[in-house]
Design a protein around this motif. Structure first.
Motif, PDB file in Angstrom:
ATOM      1  N   ALA A  89       9.731   2.297   1.416  1.00  0.00           N
ATOM      2  CA  ALA A  89       8.461   2.244   2.151  1.00  0.00           C
ATOM      3  C   ALA A  89       8.676   1.922   3.620  1.00  0.00           C
ATOM      4  O   ALA A  89       8.207   2.644   4.516  1.00  0.00           O
ATOM      5  CB  ALA A  89       7.528   1.216   1.508  1.00  0.00           C
ATOM      6  N   SER A  90       9.378   0.839   3.913  1.00  0.00           N
ATOM      7  CA  SER A  90       9.528   0.399   5.300  1.00  0.00           C
ATOM      8  C   SER A  90      10.331   1.392   6.130  1.00  0.00           C
ATOM      9  O   SER A  90       9.983   1.686   7.283  1.00  0.00           O
ATOM     10  CB  SER A  90      10.194  -0.977   5.354  1.00  0.00           C
ATOM     11  OG  SER A  90      11.473  -0.950   4.756  1.00  0.00           O
ATOM     12  N   THR A  91      11.390   1.933   5.567  1.00  0.00           N
ATOM     13  CA  THR A  91      12.244   2.845   6.322  1.00  0.00           C
ATOM     14  C   THR A  91      11.517   4.146   6.640  1.00  0.00           C
ATOM     15  O   THR A  91      11.666   4.707   7.735  1.00  0.00           O
ATOM     16  CB  THR A  91      13.551   3.117   5.556  1.00  0.00           C
ATOM     17  OG1 THR A  91      14.165   1.868   5.212  1.00  0.00           O
ATOM     18  CG2 THR A  91      14.522   3.922   6.397  1.00  0.00           C
ATOM     19  N   ASN A  92      10.718   4.634   5.704  1.00  0.00           N
ATOM     20  CA  ASN A  92       9.957   5.853   5.965  1.00  0.00           C
ATOM     21  C   ASN A  92       8.854   5.623   6.993  1.00  0.00           C
ATOM     22  O   ASN A  92       8.553   6.521   7.791  1.00  0.00           O
ATOM     23  CB  ASN A  92       9.388   6.410   4.660  1.00  0.00           C
ATOM     24  CG  ASN A  92      10.355   7.330   3.945  1.00  0.00           C
ATOM     25  OD1 ASN A  92      10.442   8.514   4.251  1.00  0.00           O
ATOM     26  ND2 ASN A  92      11.117   6.770   3.016  1.00  0.00           N
ATOM     27  N   VAL A  93       8.251   4.452   6.999  1.00  0.00           N
ATOM     28  CA  VAL A  93       7.247   4.146   8.029  1.00  0.00           C
ATOM     29  C   VAL A  93       7.896   4.106   9.399  1.00  0.00           C
ATOM     30  O   VAL A  93       7.386   4.691  10.370  1.00  0.00           O
ATOM     31  CB  VAL A  93       6.526   2.817   7.715  1.00  0.00           C
ATOM     32  CG1 VAL A  93       5.766   2.303   8.937  1.00  0.00           C
ATOM     33  CG2 VAL A  93       5.556   3.009   6.549  1.00  0.00           C
ATOM     34  N   VAL A  94       9.022   3.446   9.518  1.00  0.00           N
ATOM     35  CA  VAL A  94       9.724   3.371  10.804  1.00  0.00           C
ATOM     36  C   VAL A  94      10.165   4.762  11.256  1.00  0.00           C
ATOM     37  O   VAL A  94      10.034   5.117  12.441  1.00  0.00           O
ATOM     38  CB  VAL A  94      10.927   2.407  10.703  1.00  0.00           C
ATOM     39  CG1 VAL A  94      11.817   2.529  11.930  1.00  0.00           C
ATOM     40  CG2 VAL A  94      10.434   0.974  10.563  1.00  0.00           C
ATOM     41  N   LYS A 100       0.830  -1.212   0.000  1.00  0.00           N
ATOM     42  CA  LYS A 100       0.000   0.000   0.000  1.00  0.00           C
ATOM     43  C   LYS A 100       0.860   1.255   0.000  1.00  0.00           C
ATOM     44  O   LYS A 100       0.563   2.229  -0.700  1.00  0.00           O
ATOM     45  CB  LYS A 100      -0.939  -0.014   1.204  1.00  0.00           C
ATOM     46  CG  LYS A 100      -2.034  -1.069   1.119  1.00  0.00           C
ATOM     47  CD  LYS A 100      -2.872  -1.106   2.392  1.00  0.00           C
ATOM     48  CE  LYS A 100      -3.934  -2.203   2.304  1.00  0.00           C
ATOM     49  NZ  LYS A 100      -4.708  -2.321   3.563  1.00  0.00           N
ATOM     50  N   VAL A 101       1.928   1.236   0.792  1.00  0.00           N
ATOM     51  CA  VAL A 101       2.823   2.395   0.835  1.00  0.00           C
ATOM     52  C   VAL A 101       3.555   2.540  -0.497  1.00  0.00           C
ATOM     53  O   VAL A 101       3.662   3.647  -1.055  1.00  0.00           O
ATOM     54  CB  VAL A 101       3.826   2.281   1.991  1.00  0.00           C
ATOM     55  CG1 VAL A 101       4.750   3.505   2.029  1.00  0.00           C
ATOM     56  CG2 VAL A 101       3.106   2.134   3.325  1.00  0.00           C
ATOM     57  N   MET A 102       4.048   1.445  -1.032  1.00  0.00           N
ATOM     58  CA  MET A 102       4.774   1.489  -2.303  1.00  0.00           C
ATOM     59  C   MET A 102       3.895   1.994  -3.435  1.00  0.00           C
ATOM     60  O   MET A 102       4.326   2.791  -4.275  1.00  0.00           O
ATOM     61  CB  MET A 102       5.323   0.101  -2.640  1.00  0.00           C
ATOM     62  CG  MET A 102       6.505  -0.323  -1.803  1.00  0.00           C
ATOM     63  SD  MET A 102       7.314  -1.802  -2.469  1.00  0.00           S
ATOM     64  CE  MET A 102       6.078  -3.043  -2.104  1.00  0.00           C
ATOM     65  N   LEU A 103       2.655   1.518  -3.490  1.00  0.00           N
ATOM     66  CA  LEU A 103       1.753   1.929  -4.562  1.00  0.00           C
ATOM     67  C   LEU A 103       1.435   3.414  -4.455  1.00  0.00           C
ATOM     68  O   LEU A 103       1.368   4.117  -5.469  1.00  0.00           O
ATOM     69  CB  LEU A 103       0.466   1.105  -4.516  1.00  0.00           C
ATOM     70  CG  LEU A 103      -0.525   1.331  -5.678  1.00  0.00           C
ATOM     71  CD1 LEU A 103       0.142   1.040  -7.015  1.00  0.00           C
ATOM     72  CD2 LEU A 103      -1.764   0.457  -5.491  1.00  0.00           C
ATOM     73  N   PRO A 115       7.444   9.763  -0.359  1.00  0.00           N
ATOM     74  CA  PRO A 115       7.541   8.632   0.567  1.00  0.00           C
ATOM     75  C   PRO A 115       7.120   8.974   1.992  1.00  0.00           C
ATOM     76  O   PRO A 115       6.435   8.189   2.650  1.00  0.00           O
ATOM     77  CB  PRO A 115       9.019   8.248   0.499  1.00  0.00           C
ATOM     78  CG  PRO A 115       9.448   8.663  -0.865  1.00  0.00           C
ATOM     79  CD  PRO A 115       8.685   9.926  -1.150  1.00  0.00           C
ATOM     80  N   GLU A 116       7.514  10.153   2.481  1.00  0.00           N
ATOM     81  CA  GLU A 116       7.153  10.525   3.841  1.00  0.00           C
ATOM     82  C   GLU A 116       5.642  10.748   3.986  1.00  0.00           C
ATOM     83  O   GLU A 116       5.060  10.468   5.038  1.00  0.00           O
ATOM     84  CB  GLU A 116       7.920  11.768   4.289  1.00  0.00           C
ATOM     85  CG  GLU A 116       7.759  12.978   3.399  1.00  0.00           C
ATOM     86  CD  GLU A 116       8.816  13.077   2.312  1.00  0.00           C
ATOM     87  OE1 GLU A 116       9.102  14.218   1.882  1.00  0.00           O
ATOM     88  OE2 GLU A 116       9.353  12.022   1.905  1.00  0.00           O
ATOM     89  N   GLU A 117       4.996  11.230   2.928  1.00  0.00           N
ATOM     90  CA  GLU A 117       3.543  11.430   2.965  1.00  0.00           C
ATOM     91  C   GLU A 117       2.817  10.085   2.947  1.00  0.00           C
ATOM     92  O   GLU A 117       1.852   9.873   3.694  1.00  0.00           O
ATOM     93  CB  GLU A 117       3.095  12.276   1.771  1.00  0.00           C
ATOM     94  CG  GLU A 117       3.592  13.714   1.816  1.00  0.00           C
ATOM     95  CD  GLU A 117       3.242  14.479   0.553  1.00  0.00           C
ATOM     96  OE1 GLU A 117       2.825  13.826  -0.438  1.00  0.00           O
ATOM     97  OE2 GLU A 117       3.383  15.715   0.541  1.00  0.00           O
ATOM     98  N   ALA A 118       3.282   9.174   2.077  1.00  0.00           N
ATOM     99  CA  ALA A 118       2.668   7.846   2.005  1.00  0.00           C
ATOM    100  C   ALA A 118       2.837   7.103   3.324  1.00  0.00           C
ATOM    101  O   ALA A 118       1.919   6.418   3.792  1.00  0.00           O
ATOM    102  CB  ALA A 118       3.289   7.042   0.863  1.00  0.00           C
ATOM    103  N   ALA A 119       4.005   7.237   3.939  1.00  0.00           N
ATOM    104  CA  ALA A 119       4.261   6.589   5.228  1.00  0.00           C
ATOM    105  C   ALA A 119       3.364   7.161   6.313  1.00  0.00           C
ATOM    106  O   ALA A 119       2.776   6.421   7.117  1.00  0.00           O
ATOM    107  CB  ALA A 119       5.729   6.753   5.618  1.00  0.00           C
TER     108      ALA A 119
END
Length: 278
Positions: A189-194, A136-139, A147-151
């Motif tokens: 995706a994962s790094t920006n979420v973290v 979902k974040v990648m899409l 990336p920061e907004e999607a995260a």
């Protein structure tokens, strides 16, 4: 009709290789999947095929063009990736197991992180999500969001999951942390979420370091980075793990069930890498 595509029982009238221009569309030449694909070409006797080097962006652009025109194409693929959410795709069977089985993405931290930053360590240790979460974040990023907004959107929409990562942890007051990552869609995706969770929920100030895989591992081992959530094991980053395993701490998988291999659109009437010889 196209050799690699199904058409209600019509017989194939040209070789699949010819319709594909004897090309497998790859990514960066140094990527582990490119090494595995070169091995697959040899193991399956695909001597007429050329592995086309490029980038992840070039690969997905070629896939998008072929998919829109319903033309056959073979690309190097991995899961999680947003292309599986956008297109109807399938992996080709790999009976020789060249690409190995399912992998996991691990969280790796520097030595003494638990002592220096216990809340960050605990959050990173608890961090775990699914391929669908990451997709979902990648899409969203592929569709144009930063990336920061999607995260941030994902974090907002998954409060219960995020709460489990941070519940009961003491907050920091602007303490600095560094997260290293490789510029793969999945790891962006994962790094920006973290990063978002560490900052919004625990008060850290997080710097992101985009590097290649080797410097990423070396950075954590040498203490120049505090952590990575981007270690593909046991295959893709096996050499780096073997080199640095005694200098880092492995917190285990944050995502299970990753996969690499050759990928085609579902409309293509082939099932196995062996079929490319037809």
């Amino acid at each position: 009709m196209l050799a690699g595509c199904s058409s209600d029982g019509d017989q194939k009238d040209a070789s699949i290789g010819k319709e594909l221009n004897y090309e497998i569309i790859g990514i960066d030449p140094g990527a582990g999947i490119m090494k595995a694909t070169a091995e697959a070409i040899e193991a399956y006797g695909l001597s007429d095929f050329k592995l086309v080097e490029g980038s992840g962006a070039a690969m997905t652009a070629a896939l998008d063009k072929a998919y829109k025109d319903k033309k056959p194409i073979v690309v190097t693929g991995w899961t999680p990736h947003w292309k599986f959410s956008k297109y109807d795709l399938k992996y080709l069977d790999d009976p020789k197991n060249i690409y190995g089985g399912d992998e996991q993405i691990h969280t790796i931290v520097r030595k003494n992180l638990k002592t220096d930053h216990p809340s960050a360590y605990a959050m990173l240790d608890r961090f775990e999500w699914t391929a669908d979460d990451m997709g979902k974040v990648m899409l969203a990023v592929n569709d144009g969001k930063k990336p920061e907004e999607a995260a941030a959107d994902w974090v907002k929409e998954n409060e219960s999951k995020v709460k489990a990562w941070v519940e009961g942890l003491d907050k920091a007051s602007g303490t600095k942390l560094k997260l290293a990552y490789v510029a793969w869609d999945s790891e962006i995706a994962s790094t920006n979420v973290v990063k978002t969770v560490l900052e919004q929920e625990l008060g850290y100030k997080v710097e992101l370091l985009q590097v290649e895989a080797g410097p990423m591992w070396a950075g954590v081992a040498g203490g120049d980075a505090d952590a990575i959530v981007a270690a593909w094991l046991p295959t893709t980053h096996q050499d780096y793990y073997n080199k640095y395993k005694d200098q880092v701490e492995d917190l285990g998988p944050n995502l299970k069930g990753t996969k690499i291999g050759l990928v085609v659109p579902a409309y293509m009437d082939i099932q196995s890498i062996e079929d490319l010889n037809q």
